[in-house]
Design an enzyme around this catalytic site. Structure first.
Site, PDB file in Angstrom:
ATOM      1  N   ASP A 140      47.539  31.950  50.169  1.00  0.00           N
ATOM      2  CA  ASP A 140      46.844  32.603  49.022  1.00  0.00           C
ATOM      3  C   ASP A 140      47.078  34.067  49.214  1.00  0.00           C
ATOM      4  OD1 ASP A 140      46.308  30.332  47.819  1.00  0.00           O
ATOM      5  OD2 ASP A 140      44.080  30.649  48.497  1.00  0.00           O
ATOM      6  N   GLN A 141      46.940  35.108  48.343  1.00  0.00           N
ATOM      7  CA  GLN A 141      47.196  36.473  48.292  1.00  0.00           C
ATOM      8  C   GLN A 141      46.023  36.873  49.399  1.00  0.00           C
ATOM      9  OE1 GLN A 141      46.919  38.443  44.620  1.00  0.00           O
ATOM     10  NE2 GLN A 141      46.982  40.376  45.567  1.00  0.00           N
TER      11      GLN A 141
END
Length: 315
Positions: A140-141
């Site tokens: 995930d970012q």
């Protein structure tokens, strides 16, 4: 323009495999997938035996030298950018980096720059390396930690196969809310999209199988540091499972619980952390080049180290 290739994958036929069909060697010994095999057959020097191109239906002899070559590729649609890149390991087959929180792995619609891909393509450009950007898994970012990038389709396929068969070790560290009564356990709950909010995942009986193992590393006052291992790789799996367990991640605004949203502890945690407290600490798999088990580690980044000190009462 002449075709250029990556370094070949080499296999010497042992005495006990004298008379084997070449296709069998490629699929059972070198673990070449059907899709990649079809692609190699169309390449002039994709599959050779003792330096000569051959049909995959031939029988090989003991001592024959089988070579598999893949054409060099490049990510022409990714803009090279001189960005910070924390390299853990690099060889002819793989690039392993420690991803910072807040950076996206691959360019997406409306977000074409300032990604790991931009930094990697620039790095390879400076080294004169021609490769297509092929991350073998996702982060995930806002998740930091170990990220593996394959340098050719064979390596990507090999590690992907290990993931499908749950042979890749993915270990995470997370700071979560609440006190644990059990020091270790397993969450085996299916996950799927929330029908009312498709960008959010939920635990639901009709979802896809998802298994997360955990153990408590340190227990603090109202929070804990846990180590987690994944058997599956569903989107937001750890965040969803820990919320389901009653222990949402610190800093996670999407997957939280009302009892951990208010109060001085939550407020101070929010000031200290601008993302969910999740870190991909270790990644292990059989290296496609050496055929040996290998593990790569990324230490806690500064923001999570500061959070840990605060939870311990050291700052």
């Amino acid at each position: 323009m002449s075709t250029t290739y990556y370094e070949p994958l080499v296999y010497i036929v042992p005495p006990e495999e004298d008379g084997f069909i070449l296709k069998t060697i490629l699929q059972k010994r070198l673990m070449v997938s059907r899709k990649l095999l079809s692609r190699l057959k169309l390449t002039e020097q994709g599959i050779t035996v003792n330096g000569a191109r051959q049909y995959i239906s031939i029988k090989v002899k003991a001592g024959d030298r089988i070579e598999v070559r893949m054409e060099e590729e490049q990510s022409e649609d990714i803009l090279p950018q001189d960005l910070p890149l924390h390299i853990i390991h690099e060889d002819e087959q793989l690039l392993i980096v420690a991803k910072d929180a807040g950076i996206i792995v691959h360019p997406t619609h409306g977000h074409y720059v300032n990604t790991i891909a931009n930094a990697v393509v620039y790095h390879w450009q400076q080294l004169g390396i021609t490769c297509r950007f092929r991350p073998v898994h996702r982060l995930d970012q806002e998740t930091s930690g170990v990220l593996a990038i394959a340098k050719n389709p064979y390596v990507h396929q090999q590690i992907s196969e290990q993931m499908i068969h749950h042979e890749v070790k993915k270990e995470y560290l997370a700071f979560v809310w609440g006190r644990f009564t059990e020091q270790s356990g397993t969450v085996n709950e299916p996950i799927d999209r929330d029908p009312e909010q498709p960008h959010i995942r939920i635990v639901t009986p009709s979802g896809y199988s998802a298994v997360t193992h955990y153990e408590v590393v340190e227990q603090y006052g109202k929070a804990a540091l846990v180590r987690l291992w994944l058997e599956t790789g569903r989107t937001h799996q750890i965040r969803v499972h820990m919320k389901h367990l009653g222990h949402p991640l610190l800093g996670d605004k999407m997957y939280t619980l009302p009892e951990f949203e208010d109060g001085p502890a939550a407020a101070e945690a929010a000031e200290r952390l601008s993302r969910q407290a999740l870190h991909a600490a270790r990644l292990g798999f059989v290296h496609p080049g050496t055929r040996e088990w290998t593990e790569y580690n990324a230490p806690l980044p500064a923001d999570l180290g500061d959070l840990q000190s605060w939870l311990r009462g050291e700052s």
